[in-house]
Design an enzyme around this catalytic site. Structure first.
Site: not given
Length: 756
Positions: A21, A39
């Site tokens: 990320r 996620n």
């Protein structure tokens, strides 16, 4: 000119817990894109909005240059309407759906964190839990997916203001690092007596002082407790052996860095890369004659198992102690590694003089991985920390979800779905109740984390294996038995992505045969679904059944009996004549007390006992290990062996026994005998493979089974086969021993089901 598009992107693979990320956030900033990343149950979702060329560049970067720890399996794109967003954010994780994201293994401490660890000006100076998005605990602390701090065992450590700022700062390497912590908000180190009493002073300094003065210290690592002792102190090492009830099996040693390893062992480039990489296994290396390590660390072997530090705590201990130290699994012989603090104190309290521990819970126990080097590549002996549960991606899909339950010893299980086979960490020998409990617990945990609900369960054909009994106890699933040695060969085929057919040479200790005998020295013509037994080692009685595994001298008696070779003039008979006479009576009577076996492992046992190397085994494979270690590497000739053309092809192993006995009576050195045995067997296997090849036209050979952890035999066979034009497949990703068996079971069961 001002065209804007928005694309929904989903990335699958090992993309959680690897800094993905923050990586996407940085890419979006570079390309001037708006949107979000987060996620979910299956991986990472992204929405990227901006000029088409910028979106294309981001997608290309995802595929071509992901974070170092990431493994990209699939990137899916879906156009969606632009929203006019101008910022790029990290979105909350999406929960609720069944998980099937992949779990990253634990990662050794990175160089940037090490620099902080030893920088007196840094706020994390000497802090044993320093980590970032590129290193630290992963698999061992994950409770659930998606991967966020509140789904790990770090959930009980709220971030302090300074760590929270780092966590939120896109420019910081700890941006969204879930285990982030510091001395103000993270776990703390303690040193306690076996009764739980806190010991005074700095825990790290005092632990190092204890080690330096001969004490045994239990050290809590990533995946469990280890037992540490000064590797240069013979008394400390023998004390540890006595308390741990580990009479002969070598201990592993931790050294500070590669220069320190070179003082202990010969080190080639492959081994150096293995030792210093992010996985940090124990690597078995040739020991230098001048090594300061006490001989009692690894008796009966010319090798040392060496590891480099993989946690900040290990680095600090190395710096404090300034000498190599034994670091062996925290258990008594035969038990699983201890990882729960209270359980560790109960089980290790009679072994350790002190406990160097901390308050970060370990959710998944994981032992150290062990590797050898063969043919310029890793040869796995035990696959665990740093590797598990990273999946193996296969070129063929599983037609339905599969669970393979593995073997009795060196137990692992395998969960497979789609093109992925997820092999568990090494769990141990299932005859110990604690190991069986750990096996079932870890199986349930990985099923939940992966979302794999098996419709087919594969198991070994041996009815008394506890893994077989577990498989047959499951309700609502189809079960299928896979022959032990076929599973070995299929595991080798699977890791190479080969469907076969091949000539498979499966050499191990024992396996349930299809003819009522004990197999273990097999030549198979095999593909993923089927096999034919094309040849084997000569069958001999195995007096006392499983007792002969623990008492190699029994196999010496059996082979001499089969060879019609008298025992007079041989020390193995003189060492215990009464017991020898009793076993001789069993051999003469035959029947179920002496089942027939073709086992290569039992042949090694017999030669080791005959040569006076190992009469009684303190650990599995000890006689064979020590026989390999005694082989004189300067000897090139081998004993002649008759190979009958069959079918089936039979290698007359009693020829080897007669030759060994003759050399022993002639006073030939043990090292020469061991070498001639290895070379003779390697030549006989080569002749046997050529006979099978002549009958089948096959030109590829797969070598599998625990005996092929022996690099003298493996190298001898591989070299000869290649010289005759064969293509040879050996193990480099999963163990050749029973630790890799569950992969072969899963693939074979799926292939048999697809063919049905």
């Amino acid at each position: 000119m001002n065209e804007r598009i928005r694309t929904r992107i989903h990335v699958e693979g090992i993309v959680q817990g690897v800094g993905f990320r923050p990586f996407v956030h940085a890419l979006a900033s570079t390309y001037g894109l708006a949107g979000l990343v987060g996620n979910d149950h299956g991986g990472v979702f992204i929405e990227a909005e901006g000029p088409p060329a910028a979106v294309t560049a981001l997608v290309r970067a995802l595929r071509d240059r992901p974070p170092t720890l990431a493994v990209i399996e699939r990137v899916s794109l879906t156009p969606v309407p632009p929203t006019g967003a101008r910022a790029f954010t990290i979105a909350p994780s999406v929960t609720g759906a069944p998980a099937h994201a992949l779990i990253p293994p634990d990662v050794a401490t990175c160089d940037a964190c090490l620099a902080e660890l030893f920088d007196p000006a840094d706020r994390r100076h000497r802090y044993p839990f320093v980590n970032c998005t590129g290193c630290g605990p992963r698999f061992t602390i994950i409770l659930a997916l998606p991967y966020d701090r509140d789904t790990t065992t770090m959930a009980g450590f709220p971030l302090c203001d300074r760590c929270a700022r780092e966590y939120r700062d896109p420019r910081d390497r700890r941006f969204h690092a879930q285990p982030i912590c510091c001395p103000a908000c993270g776990p703390a180190l303690t040193l306690r007596a076996p009764d739980g009493t806190a010991l005074p002073g700095d825990p790290l300094t005092e632990a190092a002082t204890l080690l330096a003065t001969g004490a045994i210290v239990a050290v809590k690592g990533l995946g469990g407790y280890h037992l540490a002792a000064d590797a240069t102190d013979h008394t400390a090492v023998t004390t540890l052996r006595a308390r741990k009830r580990r009479t002969g099996k070598p201990f592993a040693v931790m050294a500070a860095d590669l220069p320190a390893v070179r003082e202990l062992c010969d080190l080639d480039d492959t081994a150096a890369r293995l030792l210093s990489g992010r996985r940090r296994p124990i690597v078995l290396l040739p020991r230098r004659a001048t090594t300061p390590v006490a001989p009692s660390v690894a008796p009966g072997t010319r090798e040392l198992g060496v590891a480099l530090p993989y946690t900040p705590l290990h680095h600090l201990l190395c710096r404090e102690l300034t000498r190599p130290y034994v670091l062996t699994s925290g258990n008594s012989s035969g038990e699983p590694i201890a990882h729960d603090d209270e359980d560790a104190r109960r089980r290790l309290g009679g072994i350790a003089d002190a406990f160097l521990s901390h308050d970060r819970p370990i959710h998944a126990p994981v032992d150290d991985s062990v590797m050898r080097v063969f043919d310029g590549a890793p040869l796995p002996i035990r696959r665990a920390r740093g590797y598990a549960p990273e999946p193996l991606r296969l070129p063929w899909p599983f037609p339905l979800p599969v669970l393979a339950c593995g073997a009795q010893q060196k137990s692992t299980f395998c969960l497979a779905q789609g093109n992925r086979a997820i092999l568990s960490q090494h769990l141990g020998d299932l005859e110990d109740y604690r190991t069986l409990r750990a096996y079932t617990t870890e199986l349930g945990r990985l099923r939940r984390l992966t979302g794999i609900e098996p419709a087919l369960v594969a198991h070994d054909l041996h009815p008394e294996y506890l893994s077989t009994k577990y498989a047959l106890s499951l309700n609502g699933v189809d079960t299928i038995g896979v022959q032990h040695h076929h599973a070995h060969i299929v595991s080798c085929l699977a890791e190479h992505g080969e469907p076969g057919p091949v000539i498979g040479v499966a050499f191990d200790g024992t396996g349930h045969g299809g003819d009522g005998t004990v197999w273990g020295g097999e030549l198979l013509v095999a593909d993923l679904a089927t096999f034919d037994r094309a040849g084997h080692l000569e069958q001999v009685p195995m007096p006392g059944g499983a007792t002969a595994v623990r008492q190699p001298w029994r196999m010496a008696a059996a082979f001499l009996h089969a060879a019609h070779e008298p025992a007079h003039g041989l020390d193995v008979h003189a060492r215990n004549p009464a017991a020898w006479q009793a076993v001789s009576a069993v051999l003469a009577a035959g029947g179920p007390a002496a089942p027939l076996t073709s086992s290569a492992g039992r042949l090694f046992d017999a030669v080791s006992a005959l040569a006076g190397i190992c009469d009684r085994a303190g650990y599995e494979g000890q006689a064979a290990v020590e026989l390999e270690q005694r082989a004189d590497r300067t000897v090139r000739d081998g004993y002649p062996v008759t190979v009958t053309s069959g079918p089936p092809v039979v290698i007359t192993s009693t020829d080897l026994i007669r030759a060994v006995a003759a050399d022993l009576r002639g006073g030939v050195a043990t090292g020469v005998i061991a070498a001639r045995f290895h070379h003779g067997l390697a030549e006989a296997v080569t002749v046997a493979v050529r006979l099978v090849a002549d009958a089948t036209g096959l030109g590829t050979v797969a070598l599998s089974g625990g005996v092929f952890a022996n690099t003298v035999l493996l190298g001898g066979i591989t070299e000869r086969l290649r010289r005759h034009g064969f293509r040879v497949l050996t193990h480099h990703r999963v163990p050749c021993n029973d630790g890799g068996l569950s992969l072969g079971q899963a693939v074979a069961a799926a292939a048999q089901t697809a063919c049905a």
